[in-house]
Write a protein that holds these residues in place. Structure first.
Motif, mmCIF file in Angstrom:
data_model
loop_
_atom_site.group_PDB
_atom_site.id
_atom_site.type_symbol
_atom_site.label_atom_id
_atom_site.label_comp_id
_atom_site.label_asym_id
_atom_site.label_seq_id
_atom_site.Cartn_x
_atom_site.Cartn_y
_atom_site.Cartn_z
ATOM 1 N N VAL A 122 0.647 -1.181 -0.020
ATOM 2 C CA VAL A 122 0.043 0.011 0.025
ATOM 3 C C VAL A 122 0.774 1.085 0.064
ATOM 4 O O VAL A 122 0.451 2.076 -0.782
ATOM 5 N N ALA A 123 2.019 1.399 1.028
ATOM 6 C CA ALA A 123 2.657 2.379 0.982
ATOM 7 C C ALA A 123 3.656 2.729 -0.462
ATOM 8 O O ALA A 123 3.696 3.909 -0.819
ATOM 9 N N SER A 124 4.173 1.629 -0.788
ATOM 10 C CA SER A 124 4.894 1.719 -2.040
ATOM 11 C C SER A 124 4.019 2.343 -3.371
ATOM 12 O O SER A 124 4.564 2.927 -4.001
ATOM 13 N N PHE A 125 2.937 1.442 -3.549
ATOM 14 C CA PHE A 125 2.056 1.773 -4.682
ATOM 15 C C PHE A 125 1.527 3.262 -4.670
ATOM 16 O O PHE A 125 1.254 4.143 -5.577
ATOM 17 N N SER A 126 1.231 3.680 -3.199
ATOM 18 C CA SER A 126 0.798 4.901 -3.091
ATOM 19 C C SER A 126 1.770 5.860 -3.471
ATOM 20 O O SER A 126 1.521 6.980 -3.950
ATOM 21 N N ALA A 127 3.062 5.616 -2.992
ATOM 22 C CA ALA A 127 4.366 6.566 -3.302
ATOM 23 C C ALA A 127 4.165 6.551 -4.832
ATOM 24 O O ALA A 127 4.867 7.857 -5.319
ATOM 25 N N SER A 128 4.379 5.492 -5.353
ATOM 26 C CA SER A 128 4.593 5.682 -6.988
ATOM 27 C C SER A 128 3.169 6.464 -7.658
ATOM 28 O O SER A 128 3.762 7.415 -8.579
ATOM 29 N N VAL A 129 2.193 6.395 -7.147
ATOM 30 C CA VAL A 129 1.161 7.212 -7.893
ATOM 31 C C VAL A 129 1.334 8.653 -7.346
ATOM 32 O O VAL A 129 1.275 9.480 -8.380
ATOM 33 N N CYS A 130 1.715 8.869 -6.116
ATOM 34 C CA CYS A 130 1.954 10.356 -5.844
ATOM 35 C C CYS A 130 3.229 11.067 -6.524
ATOM 36 O O CYS A 130 3.434 12.159 -6.714
ATOM 37 N N THR A 206 -9.249 7.785 -3.667
ATOM 38 C CA THR A 206 -7.937 8.805 -3.713
ATOM 39 C C THR A 206 -7.252 8.644 -5.159
ATOM 40 O O THR A 206 -7.008 9.744 -5.626
ATOM 41 N N PHE A 207 -7.364 7.480 -5.534
ATOM 42 C CA PHE A 207 -6.709 7.153 -6.819
ATOM 43 C C PHE A 207 -7.490 7.892 -8.055
ATOM 44 O O PHE A 207 -6.845 8.602 -8.888
ATOM 45 N N LEU A 208 -8.677 7.952 -7.940
ATOM 46 C CA LEU A 208 -9.637 8.672 -8.741
ATOM 47 C C LEU A 208 -9.469 10.199 -8.835
ATOM 48 O O LEU A 208 -9.537 10.785 -9.867
ATOM 49 N N LEU A 209 -9.348 10.521 -7.697
ATOM 50 C CA LEU A 209 -9.058 11.982 -7.550
ATOM 51 C C LEU A 209 -7.752 12.462 -8.220
ATOM 52 O O LEU A 209 -7.568 13.362 -8.957
ATOM 53 N N VAL A 210 -6.663 11.513 -7.852
ATOM 54 C CA VAL A 210 -5.184 11.872 -8.391
ATOM 55 C C VAL A 210 -5.431 11.777 -10.081
ATOM 56 O O VAL A 210 -4.933 12.716 -10.560
ATOM 57 N N PHE A 211 -6.159 10.783 -10.329
ATOM 58 C CA PHE A 211 -6.215 10.686 -11.815
ATOM 59 C C PHE A 211 -6.981 11.972 -12.459
ATOM 60 O O PHE A 211 -6.685 12.396 -13.597
ATOM 61 N N ALA A 212 -7.995 12.503 -11.885
ATOM 62 C CA ALA A 212 -8.765 13.496 -12.284
ATOM 63 C C ALA A 212 -7.810 14.697 -12.363
ATOM 64 O O ALA A 212 -7.875 15.482 -13.342
#
Length: 335
Positions: A122-130, A206-212
């Motif tokens: 969770v931490a690593s994939f979140s850091a990747s997306v961020c 959160t991902f959908l918001l980041v993508f938007a």
């Protein structure tokens, strides 16, 4: 030696099945069988888990090369390369997390290892997306404030984004270990155990918001690029072929970046919102595996296509080859 092994296995099996025979009703029998199965350290290997492990190995290898090139080359200290390094670090941890998950799942399964491996993922994939969002923001600011976006301001902004990325991602990864899990309430489990339904929905939203936000920023970047091309055309009274090709190539690259990101993560994000633990697990695997591919594609898009990183990798490889040749030359020949 074989007699001792057989005796040990027989004793182990007798101890396990004695717990089953002590059960007084069907419910206790089921619980006892589950506890017996959990005592087996070697669970049958799921082909999907093996695919995750292989993908994790590829991800770890690719991003290790990127990190080595950035660390080995003093000239790659600009803000853009720091963000690429942050992305590569996050993807490297994601690859290692997939490997650890496979090991913990099939060699040493327990609640603690499950919380550790899932928290790391969770931490690593979140850091990747961020980190992808941070790179997008940096590209937008560098174009929007082309004249005033000085090196000092860029560095400060980059450091802030990197710190925020890892602080937020670390907190998201620690939440399962801090108690936000479904180990004590199986009904609250999401499609990924031990994450709760609320946790996985929060991550998906959160991902959908980041993508938007990334979609909005890349749309603005395309407008800025097209406006710059028009300004150049007005200054030179015509739009040269090179300007047209450059503009089209830049927009195509942005479309590939955003399209790849959406294709990898959108299926799993949508399924996280509508899926349930009662659904067949193959749906979870089929949507989560493409999401991991994003960490394998990121080095190709953001690092290996960069000319400076290409030169750094070439110098790094030449340095390793030179060192190897020199060490062999110092080795005394056989008489």
């Amino acid at each position: 030696m074989s007699e001792n092994v057989i005796a040990h296995l027989s004793l182990n099996l007798s101890c396990r099945w004695s717990r089953v025979l002590e059960a007084s009703d069907d419910t206790n029998v089921s619980a006892a069988v589950a506890s017996v199965d959990s005592m087996n350290p070697l669970n049958p290997i799921n082909p999907w888990d093996l695919a995750f492990c292989i993908t994790g190995s590829i991800i770890a290898a690719e991003n290790s090369v990127v990190i080595a090139a950035i660390l080995h080359t003093p000239t790659l200290r600009e803000p853009m390369f720091l963000l690429i390094g942050s992305l590569a670090t996050a993807d490297l941890l994601a690859g290692l997390g997939l490997i650890f998950y496979f090991i913990f799942q099939h060699i040493y399964p327990s609640d603690m290892t499950s919380l550790t491996s899932v928290g790391l993922l969770v931490a690593s994939f979140s850091a990747s997306v961020c980190s992808l969002l941070a790179i997008t923001i940096d590209r937008y600011l560098s174009l929007y404030y082309a004249l005033t976006y000085s090196a000092e301001r860029t560095a400060s902004c980059t450091y802030v984004m990197i710190v925020l990325t890892w602080v937020v991602s670390s907190l998201l990864g620690l939440l399962p270990a801090l108690g936000w899990n479904c180990l004590k309430d199986m009904a609250a489990c999401s499609i990924i155990r031990p994450l709760t339904k609320n946790h996985i929905v929060f991550l998906a939203v959160t991902f959908l918001l980041v993508f938007a936000l990334m979609l909005q920023l890349y749309t603005q970047i395309c407008k800025i690029v097209c406006r710059h091309a028009q300004q150049i055309a007005l200054q030179h009274h015509f739009l040269t072929t090179s300007h047209y090709v450059t503009t089209r190539k830049g927009i195509s690259t942005l479309a590939i970046i955003l399209g790849t990101f959406a294709a990898c993560w959108m299926p799993f994000s949508i399924y996280s919102l509508v899926g349930d633990i009662s659904f067949p697990s193959i749906y979870t695997y089929a949507t989560l595996l493409p999401a991991t591919y994003n960490s394998a594609i990121n080095p190709v898009i953001y690092a290996f296509r960069n000319h400076d990183i290409q030169k750094a990798l070439l110098l790094l490889c030449c340095g390793c080859l030179t060192t190897g040749v020199a060490s062999r030359a110092r080795t005394p020949s056989d008489v």
